[in-house]
Design a protein around this motif. Structure first.
Motif, short mmCIF file in Angstrom:
data_model
loop_
_atom_site.label_atom_id
_atom_site.label_comp_id
_atom_site.label_asym_id
_atom_site.label_seq_id
_atom_site.Cartn_x
_atom_site.Cartn_y
_atom_site.Cartn_z
N VAL A 31 0.83 -1.20 0.00
CA VAL A 31 0.00 0.00 0.00
C VAL A 31 0.87 1.25 0.00
O VAL A 31 0.72 2.13 -0.86
CB VAL A 31 -0.95 -0.01 1.21
N LEU A 65 -11.03 0.64 3.89
CA LEU A 65 -10.47 1.98 3.73
C LEU A 65 -11.50 3.00 4.20
O LEU A 65 -12.60 3.09 3.65
CB LEU A 65 -10.10 2.23 2.26
N GLN A 66 -11.13 3.76 5.23
CA GLN A 66 -12.04 4.76 5.79
C GLN A 66 -12.22 5.94 4.83
O GLN A 66 -11.41 6.14 3.92
CB GLN A 66 -11.48 5.26 7.12
N GLY A 69 -9.27 7.97 4.07
CA GLY A 69 -8.34 7.31 3.17
C GLY A 69 -8.79 7.40 1.73
O GLY A 69 -7.97 7.57 0.81
N VAL A 70 -10.11 7.29 1.50
CA VAL A 70 -10.66 7.44 0.15
C VAL A 70 -10.34 8.84 -0.38
O VAL A 70 -9.94 9.02 -1.54
CB VAL A 70 -12.18 7.20 0.14
N LEU A 73 -6.72 9.03 -1.30
CA LEU A 73 -6.50 8.29 -2.54
C LEU A 73 -6.88 9.14 -3.75
O LEU A 73 -6.19 9.13 -4.78
CB LEU A 73 -7.32 7.01 -2.50
N GLY A 131 -16.69 5.02 2.95
CA GLY A 131 -15.46 4.26 2.84
C GLY A 131 -15.64 3.14 1.83
O GLY A 131 -16.66 3.04 1.16
N SER A 133 -14.63 -1.26 1.28
CA SER A 133 -13.99 -2.50 1.72
C SER A 133 -13.85 -3.41 0.51
O SER A 133 -14.63 -3.33 -0.44
CB SER A 133 -14.81 -3.17 2.83
N HIS A 136 -8.04 -7.45 -0.26
CA HIS A 136 -6.76 -6.73 -0.19
C HIS A 136 -5.92 -6.97 -1.44
O HIS A 136 -5.37 -6.02 -2.02
CB HIS A 136 -5.99 -7.19 1.05
N MET A 344 -4.71 1.91 6.47
CA MET A 344 -4.51 2.43 5.11
C MET A 344 -4.85 3.92 5.04
O MET A 344 -4.27 4.65 4.22
CB MET A 344 -5.34 1.64 4.12
N THR A 345 -5.77 4.36 5.88
CA THR A 345 -6.09 5.80 5.91
C THR A 345 -4.87 6.60 6.36
O THR A 345 -4.56 7.65 5.79
CB THR A 345 -7.29 6.05 6.84
#
Length: 500
Positions: A31, A65-66, A69-70, A73, A131, A133, A136, A344-345
């Motif tokens: 990541v 991914l919260q 985090g989105v 991204l 978010g 999901s 992975h 990941m966030t």
């Protein structure tokens, strides 16, 4: 694109491929590694991205991914990586406490939530954040494809074994690797050089001990099951189930697949080999605490007779780094319990900040180690606006949700009662979980509001009524112990962030 730019890219590609030289060498195409490679390459940096295996990974965490985090991204230009992988929309959490559910949606108005309830959220309207999901491995494959599409990145399948240090100074010049040679069928030594080496080789980093000196603290493991076509108590939510045992998480990772993560602390008596081990613990302790509609799918996932796959739940406070030419980042540098799905966030927001601090406008030449070191010191403290909140929240919530004494059980009950009150008692905590509220005071405010509510509940339950006034000394004693436990839970994590 100008002719000179194309010529430079071709020249840099040849340097990377033939001479193994670049502006940046990144160890780990996970990541962090992929996001950092993409962000730096978009700035015109020449990047070599090294990965031990380019097969699609198969991990049981890093699947949620919260919203924060989105958003990061999207800033990195990588939001397309969420497409085409059967990702599932996540709109909040559902906490089920001894069979009683409470919904915790992401806040429609993060600004109001950030005020801890001191602002009228009805005066401002905004759509609720979301978010995602997913599997992975599918997500990582998308990130790697995005990197492969960049002319400034060369991806190489090789195993990093050591860093290369200058004979004249302590500066790191690159990494030594072992690369499989199809002709000889053997792994052979290889060498890659860069002005800056970023190490992002994950939770089991082989370089951490060399450059950080801190070891992760592991107190429990997540055991994972994959449930097929499971009827969810709250679709599009991350579900936390609390009962007599440690927490269980449920969240969809695809249209038909749901991930179940079962937290089992070390030395749990009911999971000891002598009484049947992990599977017996799951059947006797975990299964009865689950919602009825989930149990058949849970049973089916256990039918193979195998011990479910596991991952250690690690706590690793962040560290400042002063070495020349090398920086350790991602899970190799900082981890928190994955209960809240914040890893990941943190990573994507770290990459946004890192790319800004290392941009060509700030540091034209990454061989200027003094400027890079200054940028990394600034990075360490600036990232805490988000990372410290998610780190502390993850550890503190896990302590409450895995309660193993009377005081923690009282705080757990108080936490659930706090959520039941709704309004800002939900918006603030969910905004923190989502990674969209970046004010440490908000975390402090809500945590101690939960502590005080827990004290009030215990006072009321102990005394019963005005006729139970003679129990007041006992109620005070219990209350003091609960408040003290709350301090013991959160302050060590706060101090670890401040002194790092």
């Amino acid at each position: 694109m100008s002719t000179s730019t194309i010529t430079l890219q071709a020249s840099n590609e040849q340097r990377r491929r033939l001479h193994h030289e670049a502006d940046v060498v990144i160890v780990g195409a996970g990541v962090f590694g992929c996001a950092a490679a993409f962000a730096l390459a978009k700035q015109g940096r020449s990047v070599i991205l090294l990965e031990r295996s380019l097969k699609e990974p198969d991990r049981i965490v890093g699947e949620l991914l919260q919203p924060g985090g989105v958003s990061a991204l999207e800033k990195l230009g990588l939001s397309d990586c969420l497409q085409g992988i059967d990702s599932v929309k996540v709109v909040g959490y559902e906490v089920i406490y001894y069979g009683n559910p409470v919904s915790i949606p992401y806040p429609a108005n993060a600004g109001a939530a950030a005020q801890g309830g001191f602002k009228d959220s009805m005066n401002e309207k905004s759509s609720r954040p979301e978010g995602r999901s997913f599997h992975h491995g599918r997500f990582i494959s998308q990130l790697r494809r995005a990197c492969a599409s960049q002319p400034n990145i060369t991806i190489i399948e090789t195993e990093a074994t050591d860093t290369i240090t200058s004979q004249h100074s302590a500066q790191v010049l690159g990494v030594e690797t072992k690369t499989f040679n199809p002709a000889t069928k053997k792994k052979e030594n290889d060498y890659y050089f860069g002005h800056l080496t970023l190490i992002a080789d994950g939770y089991a980093s082989k370089f951490r001990k060399q450059y950080i000196g801190k070891a992760p603290i592991v107190k429990s493991k997540f055991y994972a099951l994959e449930l097929i076509d499971c009827p969810m108590p709250a679709p599009n939510h991350g579900i936390v189930i609390l009962g007599d045992g440690s927490p269980v998480l449920l969240y969809q990772i695809g249209t038909h697949e749901t991930r179940a993560l079962i937290d089992i602390p070390e030395n749990t008596p009911s999971a000891a080999a002598a009484v049947g081990g992990v599977r017996a613990h799951i059947r006797k302790v975990v299964l009865p605490s689950l919602p009825k509609q989930v149990r058949p799918c849970f049973e089916a996932a256990l039918a193979d007779g195998k011990i479910p796959r596991s991952m250690p739940n690690s706590w690793l406070p962040p560290s400042t780094q002063v070495e020349k030419g090398v920086v350790v980042l991602g899970d190799a540098m900082n981890m928190r319990h994955p209960l809240t799905g914040g890893g990941m966030t943190v990573v994507f927001n770290d990459v946004v900040l890192l790319a800004d601090l290392l941009s060509p406008e700030r540091i034209p030449d990454l061989s200027n180690t003094a400027k890079v070191q200054a940028a990394m010191k600034e990075f360490h403290w600036k990232r805490k606006g988000l990372s410290s909140i998610i780190n502390i929240l993850a550890q503190a919530l896990y302590s409450l949700f895995a309660a193993n004494d009377r005081q923690l059980k009282a705080l757990q009950k108080g936490c659930f009662s706090y959520f039941q009150r709704g309004g800002n008692c939900i918006d603030g905590p969910s905004g923190l979980l989502a990674g969209i509220i970046r004010q440490p005071f908000v975390l402090f405010y809500h945590f101690f509001a939960v502590a005080l509510l827990s004290v009030w509940i215990v006072m009321k339950d102990t005394m019963g009524s005005i006729l139970g006034f003679w129990k007041f000394p006992l109620a005070v004693e219990k209350s003091v112990l609960i408040f003290w436990k709350a301090c013991v839970v959160i302050f060590p994590f706060i101090f670890s962030e401040l002194r790092s």
